[in-house]
Write a protein that holds these residues in place. Sequence first.
Motif, mmCIF file in Angstrom:
data_model
loop_
_atom_site.group_PDB
_atom_site.id
_atom_site.type_symbol
_atom_site.label_atom_id
_atom_site.label_comp_id
_atom_site.label_asym_id
_atom_site.label_seq_id
_atom_site.Cartn_x
_atom_site.Cartn_y
_atom_site.Cartn_z
ATOM 1 N N LEU A 1 0.884 -1.172 0.000
ATOM 2 C CA LEU A 1 0.000 0.000 0.000
ATOM 3 C C LEU A 1 0.916 1.216 0.000
ATOM 4 O O LEU A 1 1.682 1.423 0.942
ATOM 5 C CB LEU A 1 -0.897 0.009 1.237
ATOM 6 N N VAL A 2 0.840 1.998 -1.054
ATOM 7 C CA VAL A 2 1.676 3.194 -1.180
ATOM 8 C C VAL A 2 0.761 4.411 -1.187
ATOM 9 O O VAL A 2 -0.139 4.508 -2.022
ATOM 10 C CB VAL A 2 2.530 3.147 -2.465
ATOM 11 N N ILE B 1 -2.832 0.176 -4.016
ATOM 12 C CA ILE B 1 -2.524 -1.164 -3.520
ATOM 13 C C ILE B 1 -2.158 -2.031 -4.713
ATOM 14 O O ILE B 1 -2.880 -2.046 -5.721
ATOM 15 C CB ILE B 1 -3.710 -1.773 -2.756
ATOM 16 N N THR B 2 -1.049 -2.730 -4.604
ATOM 17 C CA THR B 2 -0.611 -3.546 -5.729
ATOM 18 C C THR B 2 0.067 -4.825 -5.268
ATOM 19 O O THR B 2 0.719 -4.855 -4.221
ATOM 20 C CB THR B 2 0.356 -2.753 -6.638
ATOM 21 N N THR B 3 -0.096 -5.868 -6.077
ATOM 22 C CA THR B 3 0.655 -7.115 -5.901
ATOM 23 C C THR B 3 1.709 -7.253 -6.998
ATOM 24 O O THR B 3 2.360 -8.288 -7.104
ATOM 25 C CB THR B 3 -0.297 -8.326 -5.942
ATOM 26 N N ASP B 4 1.849 -6.207 -7.800
ATOM 27 C CA ASP B 4 2.805 -6.199 -8.907
ATOM 28 C C ASP B 4 4.153 -5.684 -8.411
ATOM 29 O O ASP B 4 4.332 -4.490 -8.181
ATOM 30 C CB ASP B 4 2.269 -5.317 -10.036
ATOM 31 N N SER B 5 5.102 -6.587 -8.253
ATOM 32 C CA SER B 5 6.412 -6.215 -7.707
ATOM 33 C C SER B 5 7.253 -5.419 -8.703
ATOM 34 O O SER B 5 8.278 -4.833 -8.324
ATOM 35 C CB SER B 5 7.179 -7.470 -7.273
ATOM 36 N N ASN C 1 -13.306 -9.763 -7.202
ATOM 37 C CA ASN C 1 -12.138 -9.086 -7.774
ATOM 38 C C ASN C 1 -11.715 -7.894 -6.921
ATOM 39 O O ASN C 1 -11.427 -6.801 -7.429
ATOM 40 C CB ASN C 1 -12.416 -8.641 -9.216
ATOM 41 N N VAL C 2 -11.670 -8.107 -5.621
ATOM 42 C CA VAL C 2 -11.269 -7.067 -4.663
ATOM 43 C C VAL C 2 -9.942 -7.469 -4.029
ATOM 44 O O VAL C 2 -9.790 -8.595 -3.544
ATOM 45 C CB VAL C 2 -12.335 -6.869 -3.573
ATOM 46 N N ILE C 3 -8.997 -6.546 -4.019
ATOM 47 C CA ILE C 3 -7.690 -6.815 -3.419
ATOM 48 C C ILE C 3 -7.769 -6.617 -1.907
ATOM 49 O O ILE C 3 -8.365 -5.653 -1.422
ATOM 50 C CB ILE C 3 -6.609 -5.885 -3.997
ATOM 51 N N GLU D 1 -4.839 -1.358 -7.689
ATOM 52 C CA GLU D 1 -6.027 -0.520 -7.554
ATOM 53 C C GLU D 1 -5.640 0.819 -6.925
ATOM 54 O O GLU D 1 -4.697 0.889 -6.136
ATOM 55 C CB GLU D 1 -7.080 -1.194 -6.673
ATOM 56 N N ILE D 2 -6.416 1.856 -7.267
ATOM 57 C CA ILE D 2 -6.204 3.179 -6.703
ATOM 58 C C ILE D 2 -7.492 3.676 -6.060
ATOM 59 O O ILE D 2 -8.592 3.406 -6.572
ATOM 60 C CB ILE D 2 -5.718 4.165 -7.802
#
Length: 464
Positions: free
Chosen positions: A87-88, A212-216, A186-188, A106-107
């Motif tokens: 989470l950034v 929020i991302t799972t993309d490294s 489809n919710v992170i 997601e933003i």
Amino acid sequence: MAAMHSKNMQRGSLAKSVSCNASVFPCVTNKMYRTIPSPPLTAGSSFSASPLRIHRISKFATLEQRSSSVIVKASVGKPWKPKDCRLVLEDGSVWTGHSFGAKGTEIGEVVFNTSLTGYEEIMTDPSYKGQFVAFTCPHIGNVGINFEDGESAKCHLGAIIVRDLSLTVSNYRSRVTLDEYCKKENVIGIAGIDTRSLTKALRDTGCLVGVITTDSSKSVDELVKMAKGWTIVGKDLLSVVSCEEPYEWRTGTHAEWEFAPHAVNLASTMPPFHVVAYDFGIKYNILRRLASYGCRITVVPATYPAAEVLKMNPDGVFFSNGPGDPSAAPYAVENAKEILGKKPVFGICMGHQILGQAFGGKTFKLKFGHHGGNHPIRYNPTGRVEISAQNHNFAVDPATLPSGVEVTHVNLNDGTCAGMFYKEKKAMTIQYHPESSPGPHDADICFEQFMDMMKAERTPIPVS
């Protein structure tokens, strides 16, 4: 003396223990067995199941021999799930955790909710469209998802942030786990976050946009730039979550859950009221409460023309809760203006803000909003205090309202306007959720007050 004796006994026991540990071998009588269980199996680990390994150690073995005799099979993977989600926030802060639910990026605007129960109802509340919800309650997921407590047909929030995702589900009504539900919708989800620290940051700085991302592969700088380039201010989300066509609603609160039997009794003593409800993101439990009080409801889209509503000749018009910026929906304000004074109207949350603008007032954005089930509200005419469920980021500025508007309710946490009554225009509003779900039932009386307004306007039926 007794205390000194006790301490001496403890010292003696400790000395004996240390002595025993210092020369371990004399303390072992014949043979010593050490049992080493296999490492626990966890999601994402590469442990393979193996039986317990029992190593017999001679009492005459040296310390080096003892150490080398304890053989533990090395694991290829870690016995815990790695932190694979970030989470950034727009201020540059980074929070790492474990992902669950969907994968991706997601933003949204990050808000915190202080409710202790009702995460399913919160997740399905359309008012959270465009937002990430951080739950201050540390333990989330323990009752699963049951498909009956949802406040709409789908999950609307962008992501959920939790301290601890429950590993087990313990509720007889549960059908799927929270993780499974988030995958389906489809919710992170991100767990393992220090939600207390995050909440303090949001309270100090105000709501922040986050990614929020799972993309490294995405860098922090890239994610911060994404967050800074998005805002919920000026976003019309009412038309996004609203229904597409009018429909009828008849179902009241189920008898098992009915907490106001007098509502059912009241409904049985008079013909049903016809209420047209504008769907800005309406919750099911609002419709249930209206039906329980004796209303047949026609739900219409957010953009439905006021002229068409008036053609139905309803007893009253309801303006529902909803997401986004109320000032970004001028069409809703214009519809409200056309209806005011012609029919009794009642607005909740977004409906309160839309009607406030229709009265002639203005709205403003709160620092971090009101989200939770424990907000105290004072009803000014009597001084009664209600504990309320709330979910909004904007408020009506009472200083901009015309003289005919009475501020009837005040939020005791920050003094903001929480309710209005405009006698000339036959309008009442509240800036919170009397239908609860989740939350307390203190404010259910607002539905009864709306019934009284419609009853006063109803044309008496001639007695034959």
